[in-house]
Design an enzyme around this catalytic site. Structure first.
Site, PDB file in Angstrom:
ATOM      1  N   SER A  24       0.838  -1.215   0.000  1.00 45.24           N
ATOM      2  CA  SER A  24       0.000   0.000   0.000  1.00 45.24           C
ATOM      3  C   SER A  24       0.868   1.257   0.000  1.00 45.24           C
ATOM      4  O   SER A  24       0.590   2.226  -0.716  1.00 45.24           O
ATOM      5  CB  SER A  24      -0.902   0.013   1.237  1.00 45.24           C
ATOM      6  OG  SER A  24      -1.803  -1.049   1.200  1.00 45.24           O
ATOM      7  N   ARG A  28       1.433   4.247  -3.009  1.00 45.64           N
ATOM      8  CA  ARG A  28       1.192   5.664  -2.705  1.00 45.64           C
ATOM      9  C   ARG A  28       2.462   6.488  -2.899  1.00 45.64           C
ATOM     10  O   ARG A  28       2.412   7.616  -3.391  1.00 45.64           O
ATOM     11  CB  ARG A  28       0.646   5.795  -1.273  1.00 45.64           C
ATOM     12  CG  ARG A  28      -0.822   5.334  -1.194  1.00 45.64           C
ATOM     13  CD  ARG A  28      -1.211   4.938   0.208  1.00 45.64           C
ATOM     14  NE  ARG A  28      -2.624   4.617   0.367  1.00 45.64           N
ATOM     15  CZ  ARG A  28      -3.206   3.467   0.037  1.00 45.64           C
ATOM     16  NH1 ARG A  28      -2.509   2.492  -0.528  1.00 45.64           N
ATOM     17  NH2 ARG A  28      -4.485   3.273   0.263  1.00 45.64           N
ATOM     18  N   GLY A  95      -5.831  -3.888  -7.846  1.00 40.80           N
ATOM     19  CA  GLY A  95      -6.980  -3.094  -7.422  1.00 40.80           C
ATOM     20  C   GLY A  95      -6.558  -1.725  -6.926  1.00 40.80           C
ATOM     21  O   GLY A  95      -7.220  -0.722  -7.189  1.00 40.80           O
ATOM     22  N   ARG A 123     -13.656  -6.748 -10.839  1.00 35.26           N
ATOM     23  CA  ARG A 123     -13.759  -6.084  -9.527  1.00 35.26           C
ATOM     24  C   ARG A 123     -14.512  -4.753  -9.658  1.00 35.26           C
ATOM     25  O   ARG A 123     -14.327  -4.022 -10.617  1.00 35.26           O
ATOM     26  CB  ARG A 123     -12.361  -5.904  -8.923  1.00 35.26           C
ATOM     27  CG  ARG A 123     -11.770  -7.260  -8.566  1.00 35.26           C
ATOM     28  CD  ARG A 123     -10.376  -7.152  -8.029  1.00 35.26           C
ATOM     29  NE  ARG A 123     -10.344  -6.540  -6.716  1.00 35.26           N
ATOM     30  CZ  ARG A 123      -9.210  -6.289  -6.070  1.00 35.26           C
ATOM     31  NH1 ARG A 123      -8.034  -6.599  -6.630  1.00 35.26           N
ATOM     32  NH2 ARG A 123      -9.224  -5.728  -4.885  1.00 35.26           N
ATOM     33  N   SER A 168     -13.497   1.354   2.636  1.00 33.67           N
ATOM     34  CA  SER A 168     -12.446   1.076   1.667  1.00 33.67           C
ATOM     35  C   SER A 168     -11.415   2.186   1.638  1.00 33.67           C
ATOM     36  O   SER A 168     -11.728   3.341   1.346  1.00 33.67           O
ATOM     37  CB  SER A 168     -13.058   0.908   0.270  1.00 33.67           C
ATOM     38  OG  SER A 168     -12.050   1.009  -0.703  1.00 33.67           O
ATOM     39  N   GLN A 170      -9.116   2.296  -0.529  1.00 35.33           N
ATOM     40  CA  GLN A 170      -8.878   2.630  -1.939  1.00 35.33           C
ATOM     41  C   GLN A 170      -9.850   3.708  -2.392  1.00 35.33           C
ATOM     42  O   GLN A 170      -9.460   4.649  -3.091  1.00 35.33           O
ATOM     43  CB  GLN A 170      -9.017   1.377  -2.804  1.00 35.33           C
ATOM     44  CG  GLN A 170      -7.918   0.371  -2.511  1.00 35.33           C
ATOM     45  CD  GLN A 170      -8.033  -0.904  -3.312  1.00 35.33           C
ATOM     46  OE1 GLN A 170      -9.012  -1.117  -4.016  1.00 35.33           O
ATOM     47  NE2 GLN A 170      -7.039  -1.759  -3.201  1.00 35.33           N
ATOM     48  N   ASP A 316      -6.914  -8.235   4.554  1.00 43.76           N
ATOM     49  CA  ASP A 316      -6.071  -9.018   3.628  1.00 43.76           C
ATOM     50  C   ASP A 316      -5.437 -10.230   4.313  1.00 43.76           C
ATOM     51  O   ASP A 316      -4.869 -11.097   3.639  1.00 43.76           O
ATOM     52  CB  ASP A 316      -4.970  -8.125   3.035  1.00 43.76           C
ATOM     53  CG  ASP A 316      -5.555  -7.006   2.179  1.00 43.76           C
ATOM     54  OD1 ASP A 316      -6.714  -7.141   1.743  1.00 43.76           O
ATOM     55  OD2 ASP A 316      -4.859  -5.999   1.970  1.00 43.76           O
ATOM     56  N   LYS A 343     -12.315  -9.117  -3.709  1.00 43.32           N
ATOM     57  CA  LYS A 343     -10.856  -9.043  -3.826  1.00 43.32           C
ATOM     58  C   LYS A 343     -10.409  -9.764  -5.103  1.00 43.32           C
ATOM     59  O   LYS A 343     -11.209 -10.008  -5.991  1.00 43.32           O
ATOM     60  CB  LYS A 343     -10.203  -9.633  -2.572  1.00 43.32           C
ATOM     61  CG  LYS A 343     -10.613  -8.923  -1.279  1.00 43.32           C
ATOM     62  CD  LYS A 343     -10.199  -7.476  -1.259  1.00 43.32           C
ATOM     63  CE  LYS A 343     -10.649  -6.783   0.033  1.00 43.32           C
ATOM     64  NZ  LYS A 343     -10.375  -5.334  -0.004  1.00 43.32           N
ATOM     65  N   ARG A 389      -2.644 -14.103  -2.214  1.00 42.25           N
ATOM     66  CA  ARG A 389      -2.785 -14.424  -0.778  1.00 42.25           C
ATOM     67  C   ARG A 389      -3.304 -15.853  -0.585  1.00 42.25           C
ATOM     68  O   ARG A 389      -3.000 -16.498   0.412  1.00 42.25           O
ATOM     69  CB  ARG A 389      -3.672 -13.395  -0.076  1.00 42.25           C
ATOM     70  CG  ARG A 389      -3.157 -11.962  -0.280  1.00 42.25           C
ATOM     71  CD  ARG A 389      -3.327 -11.049   0.890  1.00 42.25           C
ATOM     72  NE  ARG A 389      -2.899  -9.700   0.510  1.00 42.25           N
ATOM     73  CZ  ARG A 389      -1.651  -9.238   0.610  1.00 42.25           C
ATOM     74  NH1 ARG A 389      -0.697  -9.981   1.110  1.00 42.25           N
ATOM     75  NH2 ARG A 389      -1.342  -8.009   0.232  1.00 42.25           N
TER      76      ARG A 389
HETATM   77  O1  SPQ Z   1      -4.578  -3.844  -4.711  1.00 41.29           O
HETATM   78  P1  SPQ Z   1      -5.519  -4.957  -4.359  1.00 41.29           P
HETATM   79  O2  SPQ Z   1      -5.519  -5.985  -5.431  1.00 41.29           O
HETATM   80  O3  SPQ Z   1      -6.893  -4.461  -4.039  1.00 41.29           O
HETATM   81  O4  SPQ Z   1      -4.911  -5.636  -3.044  1.00 41.29           O
HETATM   82  C1  SPQ Z   1      -5.423  -6.097  -1.786  1.00 41.29           C
HETATM   83  C2  SPQ Z   1      -4.436  -7.265  -1.342  1.00 41.29           C
HETATM   84  O5  SPQ Z   1      -4.848  -8.312  -0.869  1.00 41.29           O
HETATM   85  O6  SPQ Z   1      -3.241  -7.004  -1.461  1.00 41.29           O
HETATM   86  C3  SPQ Z   1      -6.866  -6.571  -1.810  1.00 41.29           C
HETATM   87  F1  SPQ Z   1      -7.114  -7.525  -2.608  1.00 41.29           F
HETATM   88  O7  SPQ Z   1      -5.267  -5.092  -0.772  1.00 41.29           O
HETATM   89  C4  SPQ Z   1      -6.028  -3.871  -0.692  1.00 41.29           C
HETATM   90  C5  SPQ Z   1      -6.856  -3.889   0.584  1.00 41.29           C
HETATM   91  O8  SPQ Z   1      -7.725  -4.980   0.634  1.00 41.29           O
HETATM   92  C6  SPQ Z   1      -5.043  -2.732  -0.647  1.00 41.29           C
HETATM   93  C7  SPQ Z   1      -5.611  -1.458  -0.123  1.00 41.29           C
HETATM   94  C8  SPQ Z   1      -4.871  -0.197  -0.290  1.00 41.29           C
HETATM   95  O9  SPQ Z   1      -3.647  -0.210  -0.535  1.00 41.29           O
HETATM   96  O10 SPQ Z   1      -5.514   0.871  -0.142  1.00 41.29           O
HETATM   97  C9  SPQ Z   1      -6.813  -1.418   0.570  1.00 41.29           C
HETATM   98  C10 SPQ Z   1      -7.658  -2.611   0.754  1.00 41.29           C
HETATM   99  O11 SPQ Z   1      -8.708  -2.599  -0.206  1.00 41.29           O
HETATM  100  P2  SPQ Z   1     -10.068  -1.773   0.048  1.00 41.29           P
HETATM  101  O12 SPQ Z   1     -10.948  -2.166  -1.114  1.00 41.29           O
HETATM  102  O13 SPQ Z   1     -10.589  -2.256   1.353  1.00 41.29           O
HETATM  103  O14 SPQ Z   1      -9.764  -0.356   0.051  1.00 41.29           O
END
Ligand code: SPQ
Length: 429
Positions: A24, A28, A95, A123, A168, A170, A316, A343, A389
């Site tokens: 993460s 960023r 994602g 997704r 979320s 993200q 995660d 996910k 994962r």
């Molecule tokens: O990037 P991606 O594929 O969404 O990765 C995952 C992971 O398991 O590595 C989820 F599948 O992590 C996300 C996490 O679940 C990474 C993230 C972030 O860096 O902001 C936030 C989480 O997702 P969300 O949808 O809850 O914001």
């Protein structure tokens, strides 16, 4: 697609380990550096496939980014110098790239098209598209503008107040990035606490944010300045070793320099609640992120109920926590975790199928799962389903199986942890 055969072993996990940089924070760091004016150096950057997608996106927008091992040097020229990519941008499996870059692309005066792999193309993107539209964004995509591929006709956005309907990080981060590029103030009110790396890191690039409870306000038009970032070890990667050492008798492991941000350390809290023998020593801060060493020893675990506010903090890590629960005494209930269905795979179905194949007693619920502990696991052939994962959870499960485990489709582990098998072999003694 390649498989790995993991023979039954009586080896334990011993010694010291450093896990790769946080995914993460790596995403960023490169996004903020590419928006900034000046040269930023990011060390301990995660060179997993997902973060390299974010790097590549900015290269296609004219940013010169050099990579030497896990050091990334970003020669930012500022937001107004980003150029229109001449080809569609491939976000692969990521994602985080898709959601955060949507906030950026919506607010730049460029036309861009983006796509992803089969998993990413399923997704949900409407969670970012809908609120971005409230700011004036023009975004089109498949299935009623909810799925990749997407097309952005970027424009000047208007600062807006958003009350999120999904927990979320993200979505929050996409809207804060759009807010940075917008005119006026943007406020994001979270539904519940989620990882706060965007809020922690933007100020290091000279961007002011105002955080009060669940509200985050950002003033549009601020110009980020370059910064040097050291990325802490990824607690989501450390999680595999925390569980492995907890369930493999005779293990004792020190995991060094792990990011211990309180919005990410739910795995440590959950394992301690289950009776794990874990000591955490925060020894420094990298920027505002707490970093420390974790000592973990094998111990008896008890079942628990995991629910509510803790879920986003451990989201995660639920696949690997489910494996721990198969070895605990009693029942473990995981609730309020329907987000797992969105996910890289539907992680409720993927975890239940994988652990059932190995002999676990586990049932899916709409928003989680119920696991009866104390079940010996057999071997078998399992599939990562292209989800890093799930692949790593299967590999760790093999350490306690009495027959061989074959993990099909193992290359997806490179998405977040390219050195996973080397690191595992290094600590198995
Ligand atoms: O990037 P991606 O594929 O969404 O990765 C995952 C992971 O398991 O590595 C989820 F599948 O992590 C996300 C996490 O679940 C990474 C993230 C972030 O860096 O902001 C936030 C989480 O997702 P969300 O949808 O809850 O914001």
């Amino acid at each position: 697609m390649s498989s790995i055969e993991l023979k039954p072993t009586d080896r334990r996990l011993k010694g010291d380990l450093s896990v790769p940089g946080d995914k993460s924070i790596s995403h960023r760091s490169v996004i903020f550096s590419a928006l900034a004016e000046g040269t930023s150096v990011i060390t301990n950057f995660l060179t997993g496939e997902d973060c390299l997608r974010t790097v590549e996106a900015f290269r296609l927008m004219g940013v010169n980014i050099e990579q030497e091992g896990n050091k990334i040097t970003v020669h930012g020229k500022g937001i107004s110098h980003l150029s229109e990519p001449s080809q569609p941008i491939n976000f692969g499996n990521s994602g985080t790239t898709a959601r955060l870059m949507s906030g950026v692309l919506a607010g730049l005066p460029l036309f861009t098209t983006v796509y992803g792999d089969e998993s990413l193309s399923k997704r949900p993107m409407d969670r970012v598209i809908q609120p971005l539209r409230m700011m004036g964004a023009e975004i089109h995509g498949r299935e009623g503008d909810s799925l990749l591929p997407l097309a952005f006709r970027g424009k000047k956005l208007a600062g807006t107040r958003h009350e999120l309907t999904v927990k979320s990080a993200q979505v929050k981060s996409a809207l804060l990035l759009a807010g940075l590029l917008a005119e006026g103030e943007t406020e994001v009110i979270e539904l519940g606490e989620t990882r706060n790396h965007t809020e922690m890191l933007l100020p290091e690039f000279g961007v002011d944010l105002h955080v009060e409870g669940r509200s985050i306000k950002i003033r549009g038009g601020q110009k980020p300045s370059a910064s040097n970032i050291k990325v802490p070890g990824d607690i989501s990667s450390a999680a595999f070793f925390l569980v492995a050492a907890s369930i493999v008798p005779g293990s004792e492991l020190v995991i060094r320099d792990v990011g211990l941000n309180p919005t990410r350390d739910g795995i440590v809290k959950a394992l301690i609640d289950m009776g794990a023998n874990i000591e955490v020593q925060v020894h420094t801060h990298i920027g505002s992120e707490p970093v420390g060493d974790i000592v973990v020893r094998h111990s008896r675990l008890n079942g628990m109920t995991l629910e509510g506010e803790l879920i986003p903090n451990v989201i995660d890590e639920i696949p690997i926590l489910a494996l721990a629960a198969t070895q605990a005494e009693g029942e473990t209930i995981i609730k309020d975790a329907e987000e797992l269905r969105y996910k890289e795979t539907d992680r409720i179905e993927a975890v239940v199928e994988t652990l059932s194949k190995l002999g676990a007693d586990i049932q899916a619920r709409e928003d989680g799962m119920v696991i009866q502990g104390g079940t010996p696991l057999n071997g078998g052939t399992i599939d990562s389903y292209g989800d890093h994962r799930i692949g790593m959870m299967g590999a760790i499960a093999s350490l306690i199986c009495d027959k061989e485990v074959i993990v099909k489709n193992k290359e997806c582990i490179n998405i977040s942890y390219p050195s996973f098998f080397e690191d595992l072999n290094q600590v198995l003694n």
